[in-house]
Scaffold this active site. Sequence first.
Site, mmCIF file in Angstrom:
data_model
loop_
_atom_site.group_PDB
_atom_site.id
_atom_site.type_symbol
_atom_site.label_atom_id
_atom_site.label_comp_id
_atom_site.label_asym_id
_atom_site.label_seq_id
_atom_site.Cartn_x
_atom_site.Cartn_y
_atom_site.Cartn_z
ATOM 1 N N VAL A 1 40.532 41.496 43.458
ATOM 2 C CA VAL A 1 39.606 42.069 44.253
ATOM 3 C C VAL A 1 40.250 43.309 44.829
ATOM 4 C CG1 VAL A 1 37.472 41.356 43.776
ATOM 5 C CG2 VAL A 1 38.582 40.870 45.866
ATOM 6 N N CYS B 1 38.039 41.575 52.191
ATOM 7 C CA CYS B 1 38.889 42.056 51.593
ATOM 8 C C CYS B 1 39.643 43.381 51.578
ATOM 9 C CB CYS B 1 39.051 42.221 49.989
ATOM 10 S SG CYS B 1 40.818 42.879 48.814
HETATM 11 N N1 GSH Z 1 46.841 45.805 44.508
HETATM 12 C C1 GSH Z 1 45.896 45.143 44.780
HETATM 13 C C2 GSH Z 1 45.632 43.890 45.752
HETATM 14 C C3 GSH Z 1 44.906 43.546 46.254
HETATM 15 C C4 GSH Z 1 44.467 41.615 46.597
HETATM 16 O O1 GSH Z 1 45.685 41.294 47.253
HETATM 17 N N2 GSH Z 1 42.853 41.470 46.385
HETATM 18 C C5 GSH Z 1 42.923 39.933 47.668
HETATM 19 C C6 GSH Z 1 41.812 39.834 48.097
HETATM 20 S S1 GSH Z 1 41.743 40.655 49.410
HETATM 21 C C7 GSH Z 1 42.602 39.166 45.970
HETATM 22 O O2 GSH Z 1 41.739 39.109 45.474
HETATM 23 N N3 GSH Z 1 42.982 38.340 46.056
HETATM 24 C C8 GSH Z 1 42.654 37.139 45.524
HETATM 25 C C9 GSH Z 1 44.410 36.537 45.088
HETATM 26 O O3 GSH Z 1 45.459 37.166 44.975
HETATM 27 O O4 GSH Z 1 43.877 35.941 43.800
HETATM 28 C C10 GSH Z 1 45.176 45.978 45.330
HETATM 29 O O5 GSH Z 1 45.547 46.841 45.515
HETATM 30 O O6 GSH Z 1 43.942 46.469 44.094
#
Ligand code: GSH
Length: 192
Positions: free
Chosen positions: A50, A10
């Site tokens: 995350v 990530c």
């Molecule tokens: N706005 C969040 C975005 C975090 C994000 O999109 N993480 C992704 C992995 S890179 C995630 O957890 N995806 C799982 C999902 O969207 O369910 C941040 O900046 O922390």
Amino acid sequence: MITLYNADRCPYVARVRIMLAEKGIDFEAVEIDLSDRPAWYYEKNPTGRVPTIEEDGGPPLPESAVILEFLEERYPEPALLPADPADRAFVRLLIFRDTDLTSPYYALRRGEDGAREQFDAAVGRFDALLGEQPYLSGADYGLADIALIPWFLRARDMLGVDFHGFPAVADWLARLEQRPAIAAEAGLVAAL
Ligand SMILES: N[C@@H](CCC(=O)N[C@@H](CS)C(=O)NCC(=O)O)C(=O)O
């Protein structure tokens, strides 16, 4: 002690990993399998995403951009935001508008029509900026560099993008990779 709910792949967590390394902060990483997230994780972060961090078992803090600011305030040394408020605002603007880079990146990753042109246009804008100042954060390395480099590393090492047509970006990447925190992240990306 900081606990980081982590997933190696990530880029949003990568921001936090780099920040923790730059500040020399010890942390415990708890791996979250994004393809099979444990139910208890939604109590830490209702979005299930995350990164999330906890400080000394305190309330969970999600959102990578907010976490970067928190770590900068909690651990002020070395300073990773410029001193001048206008310069700080510009750093925050770049991070606030991170989709200028990430949207074309994800379009490219999905193989959408026209994505390569959009991605190159976005990188071209960063190339112009880095032609005027040595770092995205201004005169010195800092939060904007940390917040955006995860997508440049992944574009190069996972999507095969060659930045040589963008000399200021290529030079910036090479300089950043001299830093142990960035080199460690590049190593992690190479192993994905
Ligand atoms: N706005 C969040 C975005 C975090 C994000 O999109 N993480 C992704 C992995 S890179 C995630 O957890 N995806 C799982 C999902 O969207 O369910 C941040 O900046 O922390």
